[in-house]
Design an enzyme around this catalytic site. Structure first.
Site, PDB file in Angstrom:
ATOM      1  N   HIS A  89       0.857  -1.183   0.000  1.00 59.04           N
ATOM      2  CA  HIS A  89       0.000   0.000   0.000  1.00 59.04           C
ATOM      3  C   HIS A  89       0.898   1.239   0.000  1.00 59.04           C
ATOM      4  O   HIS A  89       1.371   1.675   1.046  1.00 59.04           O
ATOM      5  CB  HIS A  89      -0.916   0.014   1.224  1.00 59.04           C
ATOM      6  N   LEU A  90       1.123   1.782  -1.185  1.00 59.37           N
ATOM      7  CA  LEU A  90       2.031   2.921  -1.334  1.00 59.37           C
ATOM      8  C   LEU A  90       1.230   4.129  -1.808  1.00 59.37           C
ATOM      9  O   LEU A  90       0.575   4.079  -2.848  1.00 59.37           O
ATOM     10  CB  LEU A  90       3.132   2.590  -2.342  1.00 59.37           C
TER      11      LEU A  90
END
Length: 503
Positions: free
Chosen positions: A439-440
């Protein structure tokens, strides 16, 4: 170096890059898609490909830089969607404006768009891809068109969690999944043939980066995909226009250059920020789009963790060996006055494949929430170089004290859920989110004020007319759910804007 000319150069082939490239190419414009990785071999898993992906530098407890950072979800054709769990939440209304819930020293978390503007793109993607969900079951589900697929049945583990949640007065619901529960648009129903998350889907039931455009023919020559091609620098034609992209073949180290009317960054939040920083030149001495020093700032990974433990099946049941990674979720603790700042997060089943003959089964829950968007949490460039001769990436990240309290709040509620399901010994598992993750978000954050953001509401870099960011770097606030579906919806919105501008 050669110098071809295209209408659009898209960098990255994952959730956002594939969406942008195919949407623009089907309009008859000539698109070059640069992808650093290659197609994954049959049977690939995250464990089998991680060693081949570059790491980033992160600070150790002693304050030294160590190569344990994770600047990729998956570096491959199709990006992280090749090995993801298929979880397809939409961001909630609060995620687009969480100003009432962030720390005083955080950056402005408000998006320059709201859910109503993004909803048509969510709805269109859901029809194209197929999302299995139960309408109205999630208390915080935003308005949407009716589901196109029925929800998946709870796994044995999921049913135990759902029953426990109901006894506690919670409202558990089927996790929305971009995995076919019945055959849909030429893809089969999931046959539960093996492990799901972090593995290739053996049947094709799980959507991938190409799924929204499956069956849509492109004009001849409209899309060229160059694998093993890493974008290293963007060249400006003048102070306000990108002119070309320089890239390197990762095998033979040969460099090439392509000129483009428009450039779209879609590598991921970390890679796009790093590329802008590497593109320092006379017209942009601190990197492109970085006049205010915001490129790389506000990087977010989502605070998260796991709780796990074993419980007895009564009557004894043999769990299926394969099923979706998550079949049940709880959003009761997303907006909660008892949560630090009033904003908690999501809790959902995170089952791993298991066979048991003992009458016991392991339950595992994942809990996650959006972290504070902090200016000093940033992507930076090191003075040391990688194997291609490029500056290594530094992920400079520290968890905010408020987020530590919020993480504890979610961990307690997840543990209570396991205890109600009969788990006696509950273990906490660190997700190591602080080193980067799947999750960037942030790093090229969107906003109205150019001094506090990098791109505008359309993803266009503020001071560059034809340079866009379409990946999770756009997010000024991470939101408390898995980002893939939102990244795709926003990329489709941005792609439509680019087509309008170019035609």
């Amino acid at each position: 170096m050669t110098a071809d000319i295209v209408d659009v150069c898209v960098i990255g082939s994952g959730a956002s890059g594939s969406t942008v490239a195919h949407e623009i190419a089907q309009r008859g414009l000539r698109v070059l898609l640069l992808e650093e990785g290659r197609a994954l071999p049959p049977g690939a898993s995250l464990a089998s490909v991680q060693n081949g992906m570059d790491s980033a530098l992160v600070q150790s407890a002693a304050g030294t830089l160590t190569p344990f950072g994770r600047p990729w979800t998956v570096c491959a054709l199709g990006g992280g969607m090749t090995l993801y769990a298929g979880i397809a939440f939409r961001c909630r209304a609060i995620d687009f404006d969480a100003r009432a819930h962030v720390a005083r020293d955080a950056l402005d978390p408000s998006w320059p768009i709201d859910y109503t503007e993004l909803r048509p793109f969510y709805d269109e993607l859901e029809r194209r891809v197929g999302v299995a969900r139960l309408a109205g079951a999630d208390p915080l589900e935003p308005p949407s068109d009716p589901p196109v697929l029925p929800p998946h049945k709870y796994s044995v583990q999921g049913q135990l969690i759902a029953d426990a949640g109901a006894r506690l007065g919670r409202l558990p619901f089927p996790t929305p999944l971009a995995i076919n529960s019945i055959p849909y648009r030429g893809r089969p129903a999931c046959r539960c043939e093996g492990p799901c998350n972090e593995h290739l889907c053996p049947s094709g039931a799980r959507a991938d980066a190409r799924s929204p455009f499956r069956g849509i023919a492109l004009p001849p020559g409209a899309l060229t995909i160059a694998l093993g091609s890493k974008a290293v620098r963007i060249e400006l034609g003048n102070v306000s226009r990108a002119d070309a992209v320089e890239w390197v073949d990762t095998l033979n180290r040969q460099r090439a250059r392509v000129r483009a009317r428009c450039v779209v960054l879609a590598g991921n939040a970390v890679q796009s920020a790093a590329l802008l920083l590497r593109s320092a030149q006379q017209a942009a001495p601190n990197g492109i789009g970085n006049a205010s020093g915001m490129v790389g700032s506000g990087i977010s990974f989502k605070i998260s963790g796991y709780v796990t433990g074993r419980t007895t099946l009564n009557p004894p049941t043999t769990p299926q060996s394969g099923h979706p990674f998550s079949t049940v979720a709880v959003s009761d603790h997303y907006l909660d006055d008892e949560a630090p700042s009033g904003l908690g997060g999501m809790i959902y089943e995170a089952s791993q494949p298991e066979r048991t003959d003992s009458g016991e089964i392991r339950l595992r829950l994942h809990f996650l929430a959006a972290d504070q968007p902090m200016r000093n949490n940033a992507v930076r460039l090191a003075t040391s170089r990688d194997g291609l001769g490029l500056p290594k990436i530094i992920l400079d990240y520290r968890t905010h004290p408020l987020d530590k309290r919020r993480l504890g709040y979610l961990s307690r509620h997840a543990s209570n859920l396991l205890a109600e399901a009969g788990v006696k010994q509950i273990d906490y598992q660190d997700s190591n989110y602080q080193f980067g993750s799947g999750h960037l978000h942030g790093g090229c954050r969107a906003g109205i004020d150019p001094t506090q953001s990098v791109v505008d509401r359309w993803g266009r870099v503020h001071d560059i007319d034809n340079l866009y960011v379409a990946d999770g770097g756009f997010f000024p606030y991470a939101g408390g759910v898995n980002p893939t579906f939102t990244i795709q919806a926003n990329a489709l919105r941005i792609a439509r804007r680019i087509v309008t501008q170019l035609t």
